[in-house]
Scaffold this motif. Structure first.
Motif, PDB file in Angstrom:
ATOM      1  N   HIS A  51      37.808  37.612 -23.548  1.00 44.43           N
ATOM      2  CA  HIS A  51      37.246  38.675 -23.121  1.00 44.43           C
ATOM      3  C   HIS A  51      36.218  38.384 -22.144  1.00 44.43           C
ATOM      4  CE1 HIS A  51      33.835  37.166 -25.473  1.00 44.43           C
ATOM      5  NE2 HIS A  51      34.690  37.001 -26.682  1.00 44.43           N
ATOM      6  N   ALA A  52      35.581  39.240 -21.529  1.00 40.87           N
ATOM      7  CA  ALA A  52      34.766  39.212 -20.464  1.00 40.87           C
ATOM      8  C   ALA A  52      33.802  38.121 -20.614  1.00 40.87           C
ATOM      9  CB  ALA A  52      34.257  40.354 -19.708  1.00 40.87           C
ATOM     10  N   ARG A  53      33.158  38.263 -21.702  1.00 42.10           N
ATOM     11  CA  ARG A  53      31.855  37.673 -21.868  1.00 42.10           C
ATOM     12  C   ARG A  53      32.326  35.938 -22.091  1.00 42.10           C
ATOM     13  NH1 ARG A  53      26.440  37.402 -24.280  1.00 42.10           N
ATOM     14  NH2 ARG A  53      25.948  35.286 -24.014  1.00 42.10           N
ATOM     15  N   GLY A  54      33.439  35.829 -22.734  1.00 42.98           N
ATOM     16  CA  GLY A  54      34.013  34.611 -23.250  1.00 42.98           C
ATOM     17  C   GLY A  54      34.260  34.016 -22.118  1.00 42.98           C
ATOM     18  N   VAL A  55      34.887  34.508 -20.891  1.00 40.68           N
ATOM     19  CA  VAL A  55      35.396  33.970 -19.776  1.00 40.68           C
ATOM     20  C   VAL A  55      34.161  33.408 -18.988  1.00 40.68           C
ATOM     21  CG1 VAL A  55      36.249  34.328 -17.356  1.00 40.68           C
ATOM     22  CG2 VAL A  55      37.336  35.251 -19.503  1.00 40.68           C
ATOM     23  N   LEU A  56      33.013  34.191 -19.001  1.00 42.66           N
ATOM     24  CA  LEU A  56      31.888  33.969 -18.521  1.00 42.66           C
ATOM     25  C   LEU A  56      31.070  32.611 -19.052  1.00 42.66           C
ATOM     26  CD1 LEU A  56      30.166  37.247 -17.674  1.00 42.66           C
ATOM     27  CD2 LEU A  56      31.202  35.669 -15.724  1.00 42.66           C
ATOM     28  N   THR A  57      31.063  32.638 -20.128  1.00 41.11           N
ATOM     29  CA  THR A  57      30.768  31.470 -21.155  1.00 41.11           C
ATOM     30  C   THR A  57      31.394  30.064 -20.629  1.00 41.11           C
ATOM     31  OG1 THR A  57      29.903  32.877 -22.883  1.00 41.11           O
ATOM     32  CG2 THR A  57      30.024  30.665 -23.303  1.00 41.11           C
ATOM     33  N   ALA A  58      32.764  30.355 -21.015  1.00 43.25           N
ATOM     34  CA  ALA A  58      33.737  29.187 -20.674  1.00 43.25           C
ATOM     35  C   ALA A  58      33.518  28.720 -19.141  1.00 43.25           C
ATOM     36  CB  ALA A  58      35.013  29.813 -20.799  1.00 43.25           C
ATOM     37  N   ALA A  59      33.368  29.666 -18.108  1.00 41.76           N
ATOM     38  CA  ALA A  59      33.107  29.184 -16.927  1.00 41.76           C
ATOM     39  C   ALA A  59      31.896  28.527 -16.629  1.00 41.76           C
ATOM     40  CB  ALA A  59      33.122  30.405 -16.112  1.00 41.76           C
ATOM     41  N   GLY A  60      30.660  29.057 -17.572  1.00 35.74           N
ATOM     42  CA  GLY A  60      29.585  28.433 -17.286  1.00 35.74           C
ATOM     43  C   GLY A  60      29.749  26.804 -17.662  1.00 35.74           C
ATOM     44  N   LEU A  61      30.486  26.557 -19.133  1.00 33.41           N
ATOM     45  CA  LEU A  61      30.886  25.138 -19.656  1.00 33.41           C
ATOM     46  C   LEU A  61      31.482  24.438 -18.714  1.00 33.41           C
ATOM     47  CD1 LEU A  61      31.264  26.266 -23.215  1.00 33.41           C
ATOM     48  CD2 LEU A  61      29.452  25.102 -22.628  1.00 33.41           C
ATOM     49  N   LEU A  62      32.676  24.911 -18.110  1.00 34.05           N
ATOM     50  CA  LEU A  62      33.495  24.339 -17.076  1.00 34.05           C
ATOM     51  C   LEU A  62      32.705  23.837 -16.021  1.00 34.05           C
ATOM     52  CD1 LEU A  62      36.698  26.392 -17.839  1.00 34.05           C
ATOM     53  CD2 LEU A  62      36.434  23.940 -18.338  1.00 34.05           C
ATOM     54  N   PHE A  63      31.647  24.706 -15.495  1.00 38.60           N
ATOM     55  CA  PHE A  63      30.922  24.185 -14.367  1.00 38.60           C
ATOM     56  C   PHE A  63      30.324  22.757 -14.397  1.00 38.60           C
ATOM     57  CE2 PHE A  63      27.262  23.960 -11.526  1.00 38.60           C
ATOM     58  CZ  PHE A  63      27.731  24.545 -10.304  1.00 38.60           C
ATOM     59  N   PHE A  64      29.992  22.332 -15.534  1.00 38.33           N
ATOM     60  CA  PHE A  64      29.816  20.861 -15.840  1.00 38.33           C
ATOM     61  C   PHE A  64      30.717  19.944 -15.198  1.00 38.33           C
ATOM     62  CE2 PHE A  64      30.213  17.331 -18.778  1.00 38.33           C
ATOM     63  CZ  PHE A  64      29.239  16.760 -18.822  1.00 38.33           C
ATOM     64  N   ALA A  65      32.195  20.278 -15.422  1.00 37.24           N
ATOM     65  CA  ALA A  65      33.181  19.545 -14.668  1.00 37.24           C
ATOM     66  C   ALA A  65      33.195  19.377 -13.452  1.00 37.24           C
ATOM     67  CB  ALA A  65      34.329  19.984 -15.359  1.00 37.24           C
ATOM     68  N   PHE A  66      32.441  20.507 -12.644  1.00 39.91           N
ATOM     69  CA  PHE A  66      32.556  20.513 -11.380  1.00 39.91           C
ATOM     70  C   PHE A  66      31.396  20.145 -10.328  1.00 39.91           C
ATOM     71  CE2 PHE A  66      35.881  23.930 -12.238  1.00 39.91           C
ATOM     72  CZ  PHE A  66      36.893  23.538 -11.460  1.00 39.91           C
ATOM     73  N   ALA A  67      30.213  19.880 -11.299  1.00 40.28           N
ATOM     74  CA  ALA A  67      29.256  19.639 -10.579  1.00 40.28           C
ATOM     75  C   ALA A  67      28.997  18.214  -9.810  1.00 40.28           C
ATOM     76  CB  ALA A  67      27.978  19.929 -11.749  1.00 40.28           C
ATOM     77  N   GLY A  68      29.971  17.427 -10.090  1.00 40.96           N
ATOM     78  CA  GLY A  68      29.959  16.126  -9.519  1.00 40.96           C
ATOM     79  C   GLY A  68      29.583  16.048  -8.021  1.00 40.96           C
ATOM     80  N   TYR A  69      30.172  17.103  -7.112  1.00 34.34           N
ATOM     81  CA  TYR A  69      30.203  16.947  -5.872  1.00 34.34           C
ATOM     82  C   TYR A  69      28.803  16.682  -5.429  1.00 34.34           C
ATOM     83  CZ  TYR A  69      29.515  21.801  -6.261  1.00 34.34           C
ATOM     84  OH  TYR A  69      28.764  22.974  -6.768  1.00 34.34           O
ATOM     85  N   ALA A  70      27.733  17.214  -6.449  1.00 34.11           N
ATOM     86  CA  ALA A  70      26.249  17.188  -5.790  1.00 34.11           C
ATOM     87  C   ALA A  70      26.165  15.622  -5.488  1.00 34.11           C
ATOM     88  CB  ALA A  70      25.549  17.497  -7.072  1.00 34.11           C
ATOM     89  N   ARG A  71      26.698  14.659  -6.186  1.00 41.17           N
ATOM     90  CA  ARG A  71      26.471  13.099  -6.138  1.00 41.17           C
ATOM     91  C   ARG A  71      26.591  12.958  -4.502  1.00 41.17           C
ATOM     92  NH1 ARG A  71      25.798  14.898  -9.598  1.00 41.17           N
ATOM     93  NH2 ARG A  71      27.267  14.393 -11.136  1.00 41.17           N
ATOM     94  N   ILE A  72      27.622  13.629  -3.725  1.00 38.91           N
ATOM     95  CA  ILE A  72      27.832  13.077  -2.245  1.00 38.91           C
ATOM     96  C   ILE A  72      26.498  13.450  -1.540  1.00 38.91           C
ATOM     97  CG2 ILE A  72      28.963  13.586  -0.352  1.00 38.91           C
ATOM     98  CD1 ILE A  72      31.426  14.283  -2.270  1.00 38.91           C
ATOM     99  N   ALA A  73      26.101  14.821  -1.897  1.00 34.31           N
ATOM    100  CA  ALA A  73      24.734  14.996  -1.370  1.00 34.31           C
ATOM    101  C   ALA A  73      23.734  14.190  -1.651  1.00 34.31           C
ATOM    102  CB  ALA A  73      24.373  16.529  -1.493  1.00 34.31           C
TER     103      ALA A  73
END
Length: 414
Positions: free
Chosen positions: A176-198
């Motif tokens: 459901h929509a709220r579940g997708v947003l929650t999952a996307a927030g959790l999955l963002f943890f996996a994408f945040a590594g590009y900050a290390r370049i900056a």
């Protein structure tokens, strides 16, 4: 002020970004994300998290080219918005990513020696800190080896599982929509590594060209890998994905090749070690930047005369991570880290909105910054409630420290 040496080229920067991202999402986050969003919802959440990350990456790249020094959004917020905005970004990054380091170290322990997970976690922290203290060139070379091994293991899982994918399992799971947003927030943890370049901007050669190219390149590679593996894991495991403790191990087992499980477990250990290696380096650089401006103790701003690394900052980070590993339960670290880091990137996008237009750019950078700002805040507030309360509670404590410190400083000067 002592400066760090510029030793990293484009390939090095991309590899450090890959090493920071690959692992957490594939080996840790897919199962809890599927539990709140369902199988189809997981695929949508990966795409949504990737889009928000792309918006953030665009803003980060523009700002990093303008301010090529260690610290990332701590510097950008301070220079473009206010001293407090910079402090809040830096505080959120250091606290959130310190919790992530502890979670990653404990994951290594759980895979290698479940009965002595904390002991192995401490050993892992000591080992990666030792590598980082030898210099950022050593970090980049070690990360290249780790990334190569991880990519081989992930390719093995994808090829093994592809033949066992069932479209019915993908279509049979509803979120459901709220579940997708929650999952996307959790999955963002996996994408945040590009900050290390900056955050390594002070150590990148020709940062005005290298950083804007490295960030989206690393992110694009990871997004493609995550989407492919999400389809395979959902298509093979179906409803079982939500309760799986080791989804990629279960994929090869369900595909009829249980003898490969040990290879995947070894790959998970290597992947998380790569994340931890780059993560400790990135937190150390942000700590360095904050110490230079006295937002953290000035003693942490020291740079090693031979290896040109912020050795005191990295040792301090390692000590705090070890303390967390030994004393606290970090099972909620992913949600907590996602919350504070999403606030960090909200400040990144707000900072990017203050930059002057750049003629000739093909991307609508201002629109992407607006979308990134809104997306970060939306995902942050839709995380699990304990994570939201813990994340914003720690940000509030940091704000209190900031106000008290400046109040005392004003009294002394008056």
């Amino acid at each position: 002020m002592e400066r760090l040496a510029r030793r990293l080229g484009l390939t090095d920067a991309v590899v450090i970004g890959l090493g920071s991202m690959l692992g957490a999402g594939v080996f840790v986050v897919f199962a809890p994300a599927a539990a709140v969003a369902g199988g189809v919802g997981l695929l949508l959440a990966v795409a949504l998290a990737g889009f928000v990350a792309f918006c953030n990456a665009t803003s980060s790249a523009r700002l990093a080219a303008r301010y090529p020094e260690s610290g990332g959004t701590y510097v950008y917020g301070r220079e473009r918005l206010s001293r407090y905005a910079g402090f809040l970004a830096g505080w959120g990054f250091v606290v959130g990513k310190t919790a992530s380091c502890a979670a990653m170290a404990l994951t290594i322990g759980a895979y290698l020696w479940p009965g002595q997970a904390r002991l192995v976690a401490v050993a892992a922290i000591v080992a990666v800190t030792g590598v980082n203290l030898r210099g950022i060139g050593k970090t980049a070379n070690a990360t290249k080896i780790l990334v190569g091994l991880v990519l081989a293991v992930l390719a093995l899982v994808a090829l093994t599982g592809a033949g066992a994918v069932s479209p019915d399992r993908i279509g049979g799971l509803d979120g459901h929509a709220r579940g997708v947003l929650t999952a996307a927030g959790l999955l963002f943890f996996a994408f945040a590594g590009y900050a290390r370049i900056a955050t390594l901007g002070e150590e990148v050669r020709d940062p005005e060209r290298t950083i804007p190219r490295a960030v989206p390149l690393a992110l694009g590679i990871v997004l493609a890998i995550y989407l492919a593996l999400a389809v395979v894991t959902v298509g093979v495991l179906g409803d079982e994905l939500a309760t799986s403790a080791a989804p990629l191990v279960d994929v090869v087992t369900a595909a009829g090749l249980p003898d490969l499980a040990w290879v995947v477990r070894a790959g998970a250990t290597v992947a998380v070690t790569g994340v931890l290696l780059s993560l400790v380096a990135g937190v150390g650089r942000t700590t360095l930047a904050m110490a230079r401006r006295r937002d953290l103790p000035a003693a942490l701003s020291a740079v090693h005369p031979r290896h040109r690394v912020p050795h005191r900052a990295e040792l301090a980070v390692a000590a705090v991570v070890i303390l967390v590993v030994l004393l606290f339960d970090v099972r909620g670290a992913i949600g907590f880290s996602s919350c504070t880091v999403l606030v960090y990137y909200a400040i990144t996008n707000a900072s990017a909105l203050t930059l002057a237009p750049e003629p000739g750019r093909k991307l609508p950078v201002r629109a992407l910054a607006v979308a990134g700002l809104a997306g970060c805040l939306l995902l942050a507030v839709n995380l699990p409630l304990p994570s939201v309360l813990a994340g914003f509670g720690v940000l509030a404590l940091g704000t209190l420290w900031y106000v008290l410190r400046h109040h005392l400083a004003a009294q002394r000067s008056g």
